[in-house]
Design a protein around this motif. Structure first.
Motif, PDB file in Angstrom:
ATOM      1  N   UNK A 141       0.350  -0.720   0.236  1.00 28.95           N
ATOM      2  CA  UNK A 141      -0.255   0.593   0.007  1.00 28.95           C
ATOM      3  C   UNK A 141       0.806   1.027  -0.352  1.00 28.95           C
ATOM      4  N   UNK A 142       0.409   1.353  -0.705  1.00 26.22           N
ATOM      5  CA  UNK A 142       1.365   3.625  -0.798  1.00 26.22           C
ATOM      6  C   UNK A 142       0.243   4.716  -0.270  1.00 26.22           C
ATOM      7  N   UNK A 143       0.504   5.469   0.846  1.00 20.69           N
ATOM      8  CA  UNK A 143       0.359   6.680   1.771  1.00 20.69           C
ATOM      9  C   UNK A 143       0.422   7.731   0.932  1.00 20.69           C
ATOM     10  N   UNK A 144      -0.157   8.387   0.314  1.00 22.53           N
ATOM     11  CA  UNK A 144       0.045  10.054  -0.207  1.00 22.53           C
ATOM     12  C   UNK A 144      -0.967  11.463   0.666  1.00 22.53           C
ATOM     13  N   UNK A 145      -0.219  11.997   0.905  1.00 25.11           N
ATOM     14  CA  UNK A 145      -1.131  13.033   1.857  1.00 25.11           C
ATOM     15  C   UNK A 145      -1.017  14.662   1.121  1.00 25.11           C
ATOM     16  N   UNK A 146      -1.832  15.447   0.935  1.00 27.25           N
ATOM     17  CA  UNK A 146      -1.069  16.925   0.535  1.00 27.25           C
ATOM     18  C   UNK A 146      -0.600  17.363   1.747  1.00 27.25           C
ATOM     19  N   UNK A 147       0.655  17.790   1.005  1.00 26.01           N
ATOM     20  CA  UNK A 147       1.850  18.837   1.929  1.00 26.01           C
ATOM     21  C   UNK A 147       2.022  18.009   3.060  1.00 26.01           C
ATOM     22  N   UNK A 148       2.701  16.665   3.489  1.00 25.09           N
ATOM     23  CA  UNK A 148       2.148  15.421   3.688  1.00 25.09           C
ATOM     24  C   UNK A 148       4.036  15.889   4.702  1.00 25.09           C
ATOM     25  N   UNK A 149       5.032  16.271   3.256  1.00 23.78           N
ATOM     26  CA  UNK A 149       6.745  16.651   4.185  1.00 23.78           C
ATOM     27  C   UNK A 149       6.319  17.720   4.571  1.00 23.78           C
ATOM     28  N   UNK A 150       5.327  18.508   4.759  1.00 24.46           N
ATOM     29  CA  UNK A 150       5.397  19.478   5.823  1.00 24.46           C
ATOM     30  C   UNK A 150       4.444  19.108   7.592  1.00 24.46           C
ATOM     31  N   UNK A 151       3.718  18.237   7.177  1.00 27.20           N
ATOM     32  CA  UNK A 151       3.051  17.433   8.541  1.00 27.20           C
ATOM     33  C   UNK A 151       2.652  16.029   7.985  1.00 27.20           C
ATOM     34  N   UNK A 152       2.860  15.022   9.005  1.00 29.24           N
ATOM     35  CA  UNK A 152       2.628  13.859   8.461  1.00 29.24           C
ATOM     36  C   UNK A 152       2.196  13.021   8.772  1.00 29.24           C
ATOM     37  N   UNK A 153       1.339  13.316   9.747  1.00 30.77           N
ATOM     38  CA  UNK A 153       0.670  13.177  10.730  1.00 30.77           C
ATOM     39  C   UNK A 153      -1.142  12.486  10.716  1.00 30.77           C
ATOM     40  N   UNK A 154      -1.164  12.702   9.507  1.00 25.80           N
ATOM     41  CA  UNK A 154      -2.265  12.230   8.314  1.00 25.80           C
ATOM     42  C   UNK A 154      -1.489  10.814   8.137  1.00 25.80           C
ATOM     43  N   UNK A 155      -0.954  10.713   7.062  1.00 27.32           N
ATOM     44  CA  UNK A 155      -0.613   9.840   6.328  1.00 27.32           C
ATOM     45  C   UNK A 155      -0.111   8.776   7.475  1.00 27.32           C
ATOM     46  N   UNK A 156       0.975   9.338   9.225  1.00 27.80           N
ATOM     47  CA  UNK A 156       1.195   8.229   9.845  1.00 27.80           C
ATOM     48  C   UNK A 156       0.019   7.259  10.343  1.00 27.80           C
ATOM     49  N   UNK A 157      -1.744   8.225  11.017  1.00 29.24           N
ATOM     50  CA  UNK A 157      -2.670   7.638  11.282  1.00 29.24           C
ATOM     51  C   UNK A 157      -3.235   6.743  10.130  1.00 29.24           C
ATOM     52  N   UNK A 158      -3.206   7.116   9.026  1.00 28.46           N
ATOM     53  CA  UNK A 158      -3.590   6.611   8.009  1.00 28.46           C
ATOM     54  C   UNK A 158      -3.235   4.782   8.432  1.00 28.46           C
ATOM     55  N   UNK A 159      -1.267   5.169   7.550  1.00 30.52           N
ATOM     56  CA  UNK A 159      -0.919   3.848   7.666  1.00 30.52           C
ATOM     57  C   UNK A 159      -1.473   2.773   8.561  1.00 30.52           C
ATOM     58  N   UNK A 160      -1.193   3.591  10.083  1.00 26.84           N
ATOM     59  CA  UNK A 160      -1.363   2.825  11.533  1.00 26.84           C
ATOM     60  C   UNK A 160      -3.024   2.170  10.921  1.00 26.84           C
TER      61      UNK A 160
END
Length: 516
Positions: free
Chosen positions: A147-166
């Motif tokens: 699975x690949x997860x990408x969020x808008x402006x994740x390099x600035x704030x990665x919290x949503x990508x991390x939560x989705x991965x969990x």
């Protein structure tokens, strides 16, 4: 003592480093079973140098396997892609700009969910956790485990990508999840592409790293090993298994780092001449200049860090055609068949290596087999080869001033040492195995790429915070804190974002920390 190994598509090179000196070097054919080629090359340098395996402290390995797999469309996993961006970005879907044959091999399923941030880190939309969970369940039903997860402006704030991965891991415990913030920089589509490419290579990466480990075990080498990245630094074997795309272009990067080390030139052009192509790049402070544009890998646009390399169709096996008035050199090549098809080796194909032998630039094979070449034709061929390299040098220079040119690679012998635009031409000792040398002397790096508000905290505080974060990233990767230096700082004002927002990209590197 350190071992540097470069596993290429044609040859596997190994060097044994005793401190800062090359104790022994060997080039052997790459084999279908990766571990066999590594064992052959490493065993050769150990035997020739009389070094027992127990004396090896660290092993550094560079490989092109993952790049080749993507280009050749082989051993790729189907990928489930989750994009955290709605209500924005629905106009262009994931895989939209991929070649159709690669889409057929990689696209498993795509889900767009609500969420994302603004460029300054403020929330644009809250993460739709239920939608992420439903996507993961769909992937599981389809048998998708990468699975690949990408969020808008994740390099600035990665919290949503991390939560989705969990959430994905909760629904698919054995899933291999790639978060785009761990790979790419700002630029949603290119970063998403890089994440999906990484995800499709995860199974192959696990197998390749296991093959490396098996080779070292067969050699009875009980030492940690590291994989070289495309920015000239090292990562652990475990990280390489998770992020194989970070090895893309590590071959040319290793060659350039090796060229800097062997020649002592920290700011120079490097031409790595192989059997088929010549890769030309610029060294700045001993590291390859990084590409500032989107990089195409296997037909896919990506934006992770890559060296700025110009590849031209000239190598030691390039075909040479002689007419009455014209000379044609490359881009076609006999490649690894040089030792059977080249004229000096008993074949019937005229190559640049044959020309180099006839011109007295090198000794290989049987020179009598090219004795019939008229000296005038040989001189024309040498001039044509020089013109190709000269054009490449001019295209990679950043100013009209002459700069040193370092020649490395097994095909460096085809150059006569006179290149307009170069202040001097350097062919260092062990130039043929510069790639393995580059792997052996690689440092450990760390990087921070994010947006700061100068109005909020001030420029000095932002710089200090970014440099500290880059240093900490290098330490976490295994660098010795006492040796870390800041290797580059990119400061880009974001003119249309309020608050004096500036994108800071800081890189740090240091020597590998000694095992405790």
């Amino acid at each position: 003592m350190r071992l540097g190994v470069d596993v290429g598509g044609t040859n596997t090179d190994a060097v044994l480093m005793n401190g800062t000196s090359v104790a022994c070097a060997r080039k052997t054919p790459t084999t279908g079973e990766i571990s066999d080629g590594i064992v052959a090359a490493v065993q050769a340098v150990l035997d020739e140098s009389g070094t027992p395996a127990r004396r090896i402290d660290t092993v550094m390995i560079g490989t092109t396997h993952f790049t080749n797999a993507l280009v050749e469309r082989r051993r790729l996993l189907p990928v489930g892609v989750i994009r955290i961006a709605l209500p924005a970005s629905a106009g262009v879907l994931p895989f939209a700009d991929w070649p159709s044959d690669l889409v057929a091999a990689v696209r498993g399923a795509v889900r767009l969910v609500r969420g994302g941030f603004h460029v300054d880190g403020r929330i644009d939309a809250q993460l739709d956790e239920l939608a992420v969970r439903e996507a993961a369940r769909e992937f599981k039903r389809r048998g998708i485990h990468s699975v690949a997860i990408t969020g808008v402006f994740a390099p600035v704030n990665d919290s949503m990508e991390r939560r989705a991965a969990a959430i994905v891991q909760e629904e698919i415990p054995d899933a291999a999840v790639t978060c785009s913030c761990d790979i790419g920089s700002l630029g949603l589509l290119e970063r998403e592409n890089a994440a999906a490419m990484n995800a499709c290579l995860r199974a192959l990466a696990t197998d390749v790293v296991a093959s490396f480990a098996k080779a070292l075990k067969d050699l009875q080498i009980d030492a940690p090993f590291y994989i070289s990245q495309n920015d000239g630094t090292l990562m652990s074997a475990a990280k390489a298994a998770r992020y194989p795309v970070l090895t893309f272009a590590s071959g040319p990067t290793n060659s350039m780092r090796g060229a800097a080390y062997l020649s002592g030139a920290s700011d120079a052009l490097v031409a790595d001449i192989g059997g088929t192509t010549t890769d030309i790049g610029m060294l700045i402070g001993g590291f390859p200049r990084e590409s500032s544009v989107v990089v195409d890998i296997g037909g896919v646009r990506t934006n992770f860090r890559m060296p700025d390399i110009l590849a031209i169709g000239l190598g030691g096996g390039s075909l040479v055609s002689l007419d009455t008035d014209t000379v044609s050199v490359g881009p076609r090549s006999v490649g690894f068949r040089l030792t059977t098809e080249g004229r000096v080796f008993g074949g019937s194909t005229l190559t640049t290596s044959d020309v180099a032998v006839a011109a007295g630039l090198t000794t290989m094979g049987d020179r009598r087999r090219v004795a019939d070449l008229p000296p005038a034709d040989v001189a024309r061929c040498v001039a044509a080869i020089r013109e190709i390299v000269t054009d490449g040098v001019d295209r990679m220079k950043t100013s009209a001033a002459d700069v040193p040119l370092v020649l490395v690679g097994g095909g460096a012998v085809i150059i006569d040492g006179q290149i307009p635009g170069a202040s001097e031409v350097i062919v260092p000792d062990h130039a043929a195995v510069a790639n393995a040398v580059g792997a052996s002397i690689a440092q450990v790096g760390g990087e921070i790429d994010t947006v700061f508000s100068y109005d909020a905290i001030g420029r000095d505080a932002a710089m200090d915070e970014a440099q500290h974060a880059a240093r900490q990233a290098a330490i976490a990767a295994g660098a010795d804190a006492a040796t870390i230096t800041i290797t580059s700082i990119d400061e880009v004002p974001l003119a249309y974002v309020p608050g004096g927002s500036v994108r800071l990209r800081v890189k740090a590197a240091g020597d590998l920390r000694a095992a405790e």
